[in-house]
Write a protein that holds these residues in place. Sequence first.
Motif, short mmCIF file in Angstrom:
data_model
loop_
_atom_site.label_atom_id
_atom_site.label_comp_id
_atom_site.label_asym_id
_atom_site.label_seq_id
_atom_site.Cartn_x
_atom_site.Cartn_y
_atom_site.Cartn_z
N ALA A 25 -16.98 68.67 54.06
CA ALA A 25 -16.96 69.67 52.99
C ALA A 25 -16.73 71.07 53.55
O ALA A 25 -15.95 71.86 53.02
CB ALA A 25 -18.28 69.62 52.21
N ALA A 26 -17.40 71.38 54.65
CA ALA A 26 -17.22 72.69 55.28
C ALA A 26 -15.79 72.85 55.78
O ALA A 26 -15.17 73.91 55.62
CB ALA A 26 -18.23 72.87 56.42
N ALA A 27 -15.24 71.79 56.37
CA ALA A 27 -13.86 71.84 56.87
C ALA A 27 -12.89 72.10 55.72
O ALA A 27 -11.98 72.94 55.83
CB ALA A 27 -13.50 70.55 57.61
N ALA A 28 -13.08 71.40 54.61
CA ALA A 28 -12.19 71.59 53.46
C ALA A 28 -12.31 73.00 52.91
O ALA A 28 -11.32 73.61 52.49
CB ALA A 28 -12.50 70.57 52.37
N GLU A 29 -13.51 73.53 52.93
CA GLU A 29 -13.71 74.89 52.41
C GLU A 29 -13.08 75.92 53.36
O GLU A 29 -12.59 76.96 52.91
CB GLU A 29 -15.20 75.14 52.19
N MET A 30 -13.11 75.63 54.68
CA MET A 30 -12.40 76.51 55.62
C MET A 30 -10.91 76.55 55.28
O MET A 30 -10.27 77.60 55.30
CB MET A 30 -12.56 75.99 57.06
N ILE A 31 -10.35 75.36 54.96
CA ILE A 31 -8.93 75.29 54.62
C ILE A 31 -8.66 76.07 53.32
O ILE A 31 -7.72 76.85 53.24
CB ILE A 31 -8.50 73.81 54.43
N HIS A 32 -9.51 75.84 52.32
CA HIS A 32 -9.33 76.55 51.06
C HIS A 32 -9.40 78.06 51.30
O HIS A 32 -8.56 78.83 50.80
CB HIS A 32 -10.42 76.09 50.08
N THR A 33 -10.36 78.48 52.10
CA THR A 33 -10.52 79.92 52.39
C THR A 33 -9.31 80.47 53.13
O THR A 33 -8.81 81.55 52.80
CB THR A 33 -11.80 80.16 53.22
N TYR A 34 -8.85 79.73 54.15
CA TYR A 34 -7.65 80.19 54.89
C TYR A 34 -6.49 80.37 53.92
O TYR A 34 -5.75 81.37 53.99
CB TYR A 34 -7.30 79.22 56.03
N SER A 35 -6.32 79.43 52.98
CA SER A 35 -5.17 79.53 52.08
C SER A 35 -5.30 80.75 51.16
O SER A 35 -4.31 81.41 50.87
CB SER A 35 -5.00 78.23 51.27
N LEU A 36 -6.53 81.06 50.75
CA LEU A 36 -6.73 82.25 49.91
C LEU A 36 -6.45 83.52 50.71
O LEU A 36 -5.80 84.45 50.21
CB LEU A 36 -8.18 82.29 49.38
N ILE A 37 -6.93 83.57 51.96
CA ILE A 37 -6.72 84.77 52.78
C ILE A 37 -5.22 85.03 52.96
O ILE A 37 -4.74 86.14 52.77
CB ILE A 37 -7.39 84.61 54.17
N HIS A 38 -4.47 83.98 53.33
CA HIS A 38 -3.03 84.17 53.55
C HIS A 38 -2.30 84.43 52.22
O HIS A 38 -1.40 85.27 52.18
CB HIS A 38 -2.44 82.96 54.30
N ASP A 39 -2.71 83.75 51.15
CA ASP A 39 -2.06 83.99 49.85
C ASP A 39 -2.26 85.43 49.36
O ASP A 39 -1.40 85.97 48.67
CB ASP A 39 -2.66 83.07 48.75
N ASP A 40 -3.40 86.01 49.67
CA ASP A 40 -3.69 87.36 49.19
C ASP A 40 -2.95 88.45 49.95
O ASP A 40 -2.94 89.61 49.53
CB ASP A 40 -5.21 87.64 49.30
N LEU A 41 -2.33 88.11 51.10
CA LEU A 41 -1.66 89.12 51.93
C LEU A 41 -0.56 89.85 51.14
O LEU A 41 0.05 89.26 50.25
CB LEU A 41 -1.04 88.45 53.16
N PRO A 42 -0.32 91.10 51.49
CA PRO A 42 0.73 91.88 50.79
C PRO A 42 2.09 91.17 50.77
O PRO A 42 2.79 91.23 49.75
CB PRO A 42 0.80 93.17 51.63
N ALA A 43 2.44 90.47 51.83
CA ALA A 43 3.74 89.79 51.86
C ALA A 43 3.77 88.57 50.95
O ALA A 43 4.84 88.05 50.62
CB ALA A 43 4.09 89.37 53.29
N MET A 44 2.60 88.11 50.53
CA MET A 44 2.52 86.93 49.67
C MET A 44 2.16 87.38 48.24
O MET A 44 2.96 88.05 47.62
CB MET A 44 1.48 85.96 50.23
N ASP A 45 0.98 87.01 47.74
CA ASP A 45 0.65 87.39 46.37
C ASP A 45 0.14 88.82 46.22
O ASP A 45 0.03 89.33 45.12
CB ASP A 45 -0.41 86.42 45.78
N ASP A 46 -0.19 89.45 47.35
CA ASP A 46 -0.63 90.84 47.37
C ASP A 46 -1.78 91.10 46.41
O ASP A 46 -1.64 91.83 45.43
CB ASP A 46 0.56 91.77 47.04
N ASP A 47 -2.90 90.49 46.68
CA ASP A 47 -4.07 90.66 45.81
C ASP A 47 -5.20 91.34 46.58
O ASP A 47 -5.54 90.94 47.68
CB ASP A 47 -4.53 89.29 45.28
N ASP A 48 -5.75 92.38 45.95
CA ASP A 48 -6.79 93.17 46.62
C ASP A 48 -8.19 92.62 46.39
O ASP A 48 -9.15 93.06 47.03
CB ASP A 48 -6.79 94.61 46.08
#
Lengths: 304, 304
Positions: B80-103
């Motif tokens: 469960a922790a591993a899956a949540e690490m993956i989910h979190t990594y995807s949110l961090i990268h998705d939020d980047l300015p070059a991607m979805d750019d979310d503050d």
Amino acid sequence: MTDTIDTAESRDFESALSETASATETALERLIPQVDGPESRVVDAMRYSALGGGKRVRPFLIICGAEIFDVPTEQAERVAAAAEMIHTYSLIHDDLPAMDDDDLRRGQPSCHKKFDEATAILAGDGLLTLAFEVLGESETHPLPAVRCELTVALAKAIGAQGMVGGQMLDLVAENQDLDMPTVTRLQRLKTGALIEFCCQAGAILGQADEKSRHHLHTYSHDLGLAFQIVDDLLDVEGSTEEIGKTAGKDADAGKATFVSLLGAERAREQAGILADQAAKHLEIFGNKANLLQKLAKFVVERRS
Amino acid sequence: MTDTIDTAESRDFESALSETASATETALERLIPQVDGPESRVVDAMRYSALGGGKRVRPFLIICGAEIFDVPTEQAERVAAAAEMIHTYSLIHDDLPAMDDDDLRRGQPSCHKKFDEATAILAGDGLLTLAFEVLGESETHPLPAVRCELTVALAKAIGAQGMVGGQMLDLVAENQDLDMPTVTRLQRLKTGALIEFCCQAGAILGQADEKSRHHLHTYSHDLGLAFQIVDDLLDVEGSTEEIGKTAGKDADAGKATFVSLLGAERAREQAGILADQAAKHLEIFGNKANLLQKLAKFVVERRS
């Protein structure tokens, strides 16, 4: 100081290096198949960067290391491809504008210049992920315990206490006056840990004893340091054309390197001493480690 | 349409959800230990994003799925922790300015706003890597073959033919008129594949038979779709404060979503039907799957 490798020996080494590079290229070609649909763009980017050539030093370490322990070539080539995926992912992310901001890699536009930043971030993520998929699959080794050992060793080498930590340290340390121990630690994390994994991979595949692993560890330590010193020298002395990436970046960024700390002459001398030491650590393997010993010389004599 | 969950039942479910969330938090806390040295910044960023709360729906799927097959809790919590690490990594990268750019993420500044872009890229890389380290380690399951199966299943779910491919498709498709099959495929890749892994993880840990896995597969298919439809609805109907991320982004970006294609009313109806179907797929497990069945209702009734 190292002796210059004599011509015939050097030819043998060069042809072994180009053979493993080509075997790695073939493995990567097979392991990163194109997909259907509009999302194929990310696979195009993964293939663009991973198949872009390079010396393939890390695959060479793995394939030659595996030969010492009579590991089947197909196994070694899969691990070599996985390690090269990791190396490629790290270059793609390092080159991003938010990181080292480099437009050129291996003489070609870096991934985000050829595609765009979002695609480059995803291509790096995709390669990082694929490397673990390859290690986990049964084709990599019949024993799941060996595959798990490879997985954990690779993850430790490239995570926050390895390569990712080294990259962070590098960014935090920019424009700071670093001393030798800190620059050495930075190298050990940023590039040394993955090189160490590559040196150990053959021993893991071959389920080698502790003594063999210890000798490979000391080899990788000296080799990794020598490799980084020469990288720093090439950044100062090489042209952008020769090294295939923007030259003079470290000095421009005010980075403390082995060259800025030791001066070019002492740095080159130090690299030579380390290469000799590295080769000596492998004497216990007799002829079987010849190519790895020659690699140590190659690493300090390369011009790119 | 789903019935509203009655109050006592709902309280039981909510307390189970908050228990697994807190167990996941504890596991993450232990598995992302702080490191020494200036590179601790990247671990700060990993912890900032991973420990930032969230509903922990993916861990809930894993932990409740593992209970069906009497898997020891510690094993399920690590996955469960591993899956949540993956989910979190995807949110961090998705939020980047070059991607979805979310503050904004989970009501807090997103990782690159709290730290900086370079640190956020590295924090994502670090979490992605750490997830595989956790899966590979012997504490996750005594049988290396099971750990390899988890590793490969996760990698397939989140790579170029899974989550990363879905994210690419999402970026490529921006401002294009997508039809239902394409939007459905996008969801299946971008969020569905990781949800599918989470639904199967307990069965993998418990070495369950094909029939059980098939029922979990059909459950995850309907649940994942329902989840995404409600996400799309919340993006339209929720306030930024309620959903903890910037509301109205899809419409602003001209994205085709289930809501833009079906209209809000039919979308909500569809989500309800899917949730009912999802719950039915689990009837073969009897009482053991009660919490997963209730989750399907929760998913469509949530307000954030």
